[in-house]
Enzyme design. Sequence first.
Site, PDB file in Angstrom:
ATOM      1  N   GLY A 124      50.444  49.743 -11.780  1.00 45.67           N
ATOM      2  CA  GLY A 124      51.441  50.710 -11.865  1.00 45.67           C
ATOM      3  C   GLY A 124      52.143  51.088 -10.587  1.00 45.67           C
ATOM      4  O   GLY A 124      53.245  51.823 -10.820  1.00 45.67           O
ATOM      5  N   ASP A 126      54.299  50.651  -7.207  1.00 40.56           N
ATOM      6  CA  ASP A 126      55.171  49.975  -6.999  1.00 40.56           C
ATOM      7  C   ASP A 126      55.267  49.221  -5.579  1.00 40.56           C
ATOM      8  O   ASP A 126      55.028  47.843  -5.245  1.00 40.56           O
ATOM      9  CB  ASP A 126      56.468  50.473  -6.848  1.00 40.56           C
ATOM     10  CG  ASP A 126      57.058  51.155  -8.186  1.00 40.56           C
ATOM     11  OD1 ASP A 126      56.543  50.383  -9.174  1.00 40.56           O
ATOM     12  OD2 ASP A 126      57.606  52.241  -8.284  1.00 40.56           O
ATOM     13  N   ASP A 240      57.509  39.192  13.831  1.00 38.94           N
ATOM     14  CA  ASP A 240      57.030  37.959  12.869  1.00 38.94           C
ATOM     15  C   ASP A 240      57.662  36.711  13.582  1.00 38.94           C
ATOM     16  O   ASP A 240      58.869  36.750  13.846  1.00 38.94           O
ATOM     17  CB  ASP A 240      57.538  37.857  11.438  1.00 38.94           C
ATOM     18  CG  ASP A 240      56.747  38.745  10.489  1.00 38.94           C
ATOM     19  OD1 ASP A 240      55.878  39.235  11.069  1.00 38.94           O
ATOM     20  OD2 ASP A 240      57.023  39.103   9.394  1.00 38.94           O
ATOM     21  N   ASP A 272      51.969  38.251  15.965  1.00 39.56           N
ATOM     22  CA  ASP A 272      51.644  37.822  14.759  1.00 39.56           C
ATOM     23  C   ASP A 272      50.498  36.961  14.541  1.00 39.56           C
ATOM     24  O   ASP A 272      50.206  35.974  15.010  1.00 39.56           O
ATOM     25  CB  ASP A 272      53.022  37.168  14.277  1.00 39.56           C
ATOM     26  CG  ASP A 272      53.056  36.607  12.967  1.00 39.56           C
ATOM     27  OD1 ASP A 272      52.469  36.944  12.127  1.00 39.56           O
ATOM     28  OD2 ASP A 272      54.112  35.888  12.533  1.00 39.56           O
ATOM     29  N   HIS A 445      56.071  31.639  10.191  1.00 38.48           N
ATOM     30  CA  HIS A 445      54.799  32.163  10.872  1.00 38.48           C
ATOM     31  C   HIS A 445      54.147  31.142  11.550  1.00 38.48           C
ATOM     32  O   HIS A 445      53.611  30.029  10.994  1.00 38.48           O
ATOM     33  CB  HIS A 445      53.886  33.170  10.208  1.00 38.48           C
ATOM     34  CG  HIS A 445      54.550  34.389   9.297  1.00 38.48           C
ATOM     35  ND1 HIS A 445      54.508  35.429  10.047  1.00 38.48           N
ATOM     36  CD2 HIS A 445      54.988  34.221   7.998  1.00 38.48           C
ATOM     37  CE1 HIS A 445      55.141  36.344   8.948  1.00 38.48           C
ATOM     38  NE2 HIS A 445      55.653  35.537   7.804  1.00 38.48           N
TER      39      HIS A 445
HETATM   40 ZN   LIG Z   1      59.161  38.531   8.292  1.00 38.86          ZN
END
Ligand SMILES: [Zn+2]
Length: 635
Positions: A124, A126, A240, A272, A445
């Site tokens: 439940g 989010d 990223d 990253d 990535h």
């Molecule tokens: Zn991203």
Amino acid sequence: MNAPQTPVGDGSHKPQPHKRRARPYTAHPRSFRKPARTERPANQRMRPRSGRPQRRNHPQQDTRPRNQAVEKTVLPVLDEDTVRIIPLGGVEEVGRNMAAIELKEGILVIDAGFQFVSEGVAPGIDYILPNTRYLEENKHRILGVFITHGHLDHIGGIPFILDRIGNPPVYTQYLTSLMIKKRHEEFPHLPAMVVHVMEQNGRVSVGGVIIKTFPVTHSIPDSMGLSIQTKHGNIVISGDLRLEHEDEIPTEKEEKNWSALGKDKNLIFIADSTNAEKGGFSIPEARVYKTIDDIIKNVKGRLIIGTFSSQFERMVRIIQTAEQYGKKIVTEGRSIKTNIEIAQRGNIFTPKPGTIIPSEQIGDYPPDKIVIIATGSQGEESAALMRIATKKHKTISFTERDTVVLSSSVIPGNEVRVQKLKDNLLRHNITLMHYRSSDVHSTGHGNTGELVWMQKKVKPTFFMPAYGYHSMLRYHAAAQIASGFPKENVIIADNGMVIEIKNGTELLIRKEKVPSGPMMVDGFTIGDMQEVVIRDRQSLSSDGMFVIIATVNLRTGQLKKSPDIISRGFIYLRESQGLLSETRLLIKKSVEDLASDMNPIDLEYIKSNLTDTVERYLFQKTSKRPMVIPVLIGV
Ligand SMILES: [Zn+2]
């Protein structure tokens, strides 16, 4: 979002007015009598596993959620020779990226993402946000929030977080600024946001700190890394990224950008790790484009491409390629439509008039002139692809001549859903292509080959893998160490860890940690104290519920009649009549035994005892722990 709202469901922490309820009896207080409290359903109370309900002396004074009641983290004031790095999210998961960079001048916040949650983990819920309590307590020192790019794991938390940390100015590049503003429109109650748009290779001075940006290759335009100047070298944050390369040779553009970065003295590189469990170089996006170009050009019949709307550049490329071959585009899914709108607003590209047609017009064109871009490549139930596959879509249905391309990989945790999607698709006898069968997807990535190359360009003193689960950080660190980076200068962080570097050489992990527990977004509620709610949902989903309704004569303490039982998800009642009648007897006996000693009869106390007794009994009989909810009505 204003001050943390307390979720419904955790009664014991509720900052409720402590109102006294009129009781249906009067009497001399006896030793077991608790202070009157607001009536709440039994499952919303915290209670010990056995014995009496927990007493709280001044519940009205304790308005803090339980695990926020810990003391404020007080860290020493920084001098100009020390920098402090606090990852607040994103180093123990993929998602909810956020870090605080603290200098003598103030705090810079890097990214404010959220993480989607899978059902089993927190039913439940989010999203999960990074814990911002340290920032809330130090909001007067925040200089700005820097957002590296427009993906939700970097921007998704902004509407929930920004106001809580004092609404500091946001710095980012253009496309990201559009995406942030577009999302902000969905939260009209929030105060206006100050967004400063930065250039590629931009530079800004905030509160006396100089921050430079550098462009990085990712799956969305305007992605950037950050280089924050300090007295003893720069703190470089990758955002990223991957490398653009050909046969594992980075392009000239990459060479130029990264070499420029390496000219500075770099104190630490925070990078990253999302794909660090893979060696070598990732598939170049150019190869993916070539494959998709060929498919769009050659496919006979309709083509349906399922992708992530976050694969911004690929989505644009698909539309442009379709135009090139005179095909029409149909977009299915709100996030795709939104991102195309943003791309146009940001002048990234504008489809020719008439290229994008509404799905109602598909029948006006020959099938091989139609390309449908749809959301739902992860098998999401309510997304376009699954709705078409399960014949729930209002205008589109599959035929044998259709080709479906899933231009994305399977996000860990979604395997079962994607399998279901593939099965549902193939029931229509369509042709299916996915990333395992051809080069229709590449990630945003870099693999370790790329990450090591970047590190060698940046030449930092210290290195901290970020953006990933702990295992990914470990793989990333191992790859850098294998390539010659000194092991003692690698920091593998946890969320909330306080890392300090003094004089550019001395590394200290402080013993204090800042709060890092996840903050949950549950509908309109944010909080970090919803363990009780989550635990309830987990127990409901695994063992169901067992509701007891009994009417108690408040004068005699006897039950008016045999109690009613309602149960869901526990056992099949019709086949368990024996157990039910035994449980009824137990309920009757336990209520009447407890009540016989009481004057007046305290239903709250009886309820709590009854819950424990019935829970224990049902567990002995069935090995299950349904949520037991007694409803006692005094008459
Ligand atoms: Zn991203």
